[in-house]
Structures are given as C-alpha cells and as structure tokens.
Design an enzyme around this catalytic site. Structure first.
Site, PDB file in Angstrom:
ATOM      1  N   VAL A 150       0.864  -1.183   0.000  1.00 54.15           N
ATOM      2  CA  VAL A 150       0.000   0.000   0.000  1.00 54.15           C
ATOM      3  C   VAL A 150       0.895   1.226   0.000  1.00 54.15           C
ATOM      4  O   VAL A 150       2.026   1.186   0.499  1.00 54.15           O
ATOM      5  CB  VAL A 150      -0.975   0.004   1.197  1.00 54.15           C
ATOM      6  CG1 VAL A 150      -0.250   0.218   2.508  1.00 54.15           C
ATOM      7  CG2 VAL A 150      -2.066   1.057   1.021  1.00 54.15           C
ATOM      8  N   CYS A 151       0.407   2.273  -0.637  1.00 49.68           N
ATOM      9  CA  CYS A 151       1.127   3.547  -0.707  1.00 49.68           C
ATOM     10  C   CYS A 151       2.514   3.338  -1.323  1.00 49.68           C
ATOM     11  O   CYS A 151       2.667   2.569  -2.264  1.00 49.68           O
ATOM     12  CB  CYS A 151       1.166   4.186   0.679  1.00 49.68           C
ATOM     13  SG  CYS A 151       1.519   5.964   0.681  1.00 49.68           S
ATOM     14  N   THR A 152       3.536   3.981  -0.781  1.00 50.52           N
ATOM     15  CA  THR A 152       4.868   3.882  -1.358  1.00 50.52           C
ATOM     16  C   THR A 152       5.547   2.542  -1.091  1.00 50.52           C
ATOM     17  O   THR A 152       6.686   2.327  -1.517  1.00 50.52           O
ATOM     18  CB  THR A 152       5.766   5.016  -0.834  1.00 50.52           C
ATOM     19  OG1 THR A 152       5.765   4.995   0.600  1.00 50.52           O
ATOM     20  CG2 THR A 152       5.274   6.370  -1.322  1.00 50.52           C
TER      21      THR A 152
END
Length: 278
Positions: A150-152
């Site tokens: 998730v995300c970076t």
C-alpha cells in the site's frame, strides 16, 4: 448466509481472531446462549484456512499503511499473521507509533500466502536501499501467492525487482516513480495484476486488505468483516483524491513530494544498475 450461520461465524471467528476486542466481546455474549453445534457443520470449509501472511515492518513506515491491512488479514480464520522486521526490537513509525515484530527476516516462514509491504517517507527511501530487506522481499516474493503493498510500499517492491512488467499503483503523488522500477503505472484505489495487488495512498490499505479477504474466502465472509469494522466511510471533506481536492490543496500537497520522488528514482536506478552489473 442465514442468521444462524452468521451467529456461528461470529463465534468461530471470535475464537480465531483473538486480536479483535470487538469479536472477543461477541464471543462473551455468545456464551450466554446454550452451547450447541447446530449449524456449525454448515460453515463453508473454505472459511477456515492455513495462510501464512508476512507483513514487513521497518523504521519510519506509516503506521496506518500497516494497521489497516493488518486488521483485515487478522480476520482470516486459521491464518497466521507475521510482523516481520530485521530484529525483534520495537519498530517506530513515522508518527512515533511503536509496533512490535513477531519474527525476523531470517526466521520468517519461507513460503508465504501473502507478502505485504507498507509505505512511508524517509523510512521507505532507507528500505529501498537496504540490501537485507530487498533480498528478503525478492526471496519471499518470488514464491508468495500474493505480493502486495500500500502507498509507497510498491516502490520497495519495485526496488526488490518484484513489479517489473506488472501494473501497479502507489500514493498518487509518487505513482510516476513506478516506471523506474519497470512497473506499469496505473491509477486505482486497488490495482490487481495477476498475483500482484497494490493499493494507493495510506487509507487504501483497508480496501486492499478487504479485497484479499474476499479473494481468500468469499464475498459473504468479506462483507461480514466489513460490517464488523463498520467500514462505511463518510469523510467530512471531499479532498481525498487529487481529482476532488481544490487546486490549491493539490498544489500544496504535490509540493511535499519532489525531493522524495527524486531520491526514490535515484534508488531504483541504482538498484537496476546494480542488478545489471551482477
């Protein structure tokens, strides 16, 4: 699912999902009724699994990136969720929330059903250049049934060579960096390409986790987990997407990322050149 099946599901779930205080209370309430096995045989066999789930912890990660999916993964009856770090020392997030590992990179199960990586800021950049972390991800990710982030966190997967040729997403302000990992930049709250599932920024971890619950069990099971979490967001503002935020808010937010993106690109390029030389 009938009401009787739902009651038995909650009772069985409460026994398996001890991490959830809500389910623990449901179990306590259930003990006031006469004990019975009626309907238990009607629970679908696939509602209880034996999944091994590995979730990476590293200093400076974003806590919600980890905690949202962890809540969903821990709802999988029979699954074992491992919080994996380099050592057994407490891991402090970028917001000073401390999380405890349950195992280490060297002791974690060799074969995982889910490999998960959270994102962050400076901590993510450090993880992208950590040889031990990347070797672990490349090894476990090469065999895992599902490789997720998730995300970076997707940038760390990219640094480990796990997203080349796959569609993937990240936080909207960093998504363009994915091409430097050989990934196909894709917009979406949750993006699935074969056995790679990546989530967008931070709160998308809840969606990613719930998506995997549905894939590993079924829709009824996932919907029950969603209802237990009362996951029906109604945010007080409509600025949760670059498409809905005002130009001023978007510009202010974008201005936070150029340096991060430059450093992330540099880390990916260096990693790619290192693999080429080896």
């Amino acid at each position: 699912m009938t009401p009787t099946q739902r009651r038995h599901f909650l009772r069985a779930a409460a026994a398996a999902m001890t991490a959830s205080p809500w389910l623990g209370q449901a179990a306590d309430s259930a003990t006031t009724a006469p004990a019975t096995n009626e309907g238990m045989q009607n629970l679908p066999a696939h509602w209880t699994g034996k999944e091994q789930i590995g979730m990476l912890l590293y200093p400076g990660m974003t806590a919600l990136d980890f905690v949202g999916p962890q809540h969903m993964f821990s709802s999988l009856m029979g699954a074992q969720v491992h919080h994996i770090a380099k050592t057994m020392a407490p891991v402090t997030s970028d917001a000073n929330l401390t999380l405890l590992p349950t195992t280490t990179l060297t002791r974690a199960p060799r074969d995982l059903d889910i490999l998960f990586v959270p994102g962050g800021g400076d901590g993510t950049l450090a993880a992208m250049q950590d040889a031990a972390v990347l070797a672990f991800l490349a090894d476990r990710g090469g065999r895992a049934k599902w490789v997720t982030s998730v995300c970076t966190g997707s940038l760390i997967l990219g640094a480990a060579g796990l997203l080349k040729g796959y569609r993937a997403t990240s936080h909207w302000a960093t998504r363009g960096v994915l091409s430097d990992a050989g990934a196909i930049e894709s917009e979406g709250r949750v993006v699935r390409d074969r056995n790679r599932i990546t989530g967008a920024g931070v709160s998308a971890g809840l969606d990613l986790g719930l998506t995997l619950v549905g894939l590993l069990r079924d829709q009824s099971y996932a919907e029950t987990v969603q209802l237990l979490a009362e996951y029906a967001p109604e945010p007080p503002y409509n600025a949760g997407s670059p498409h809905t935020a005002s130009p001023a808010v978007r510009a202010m937010t974008e201005a936070m990322f150029p340096q991060f993106n430059r450093k992330a690109r540099a880390a990916l390029i260096a990693r790619k050149e290192g693999r080429r030389r080896s």
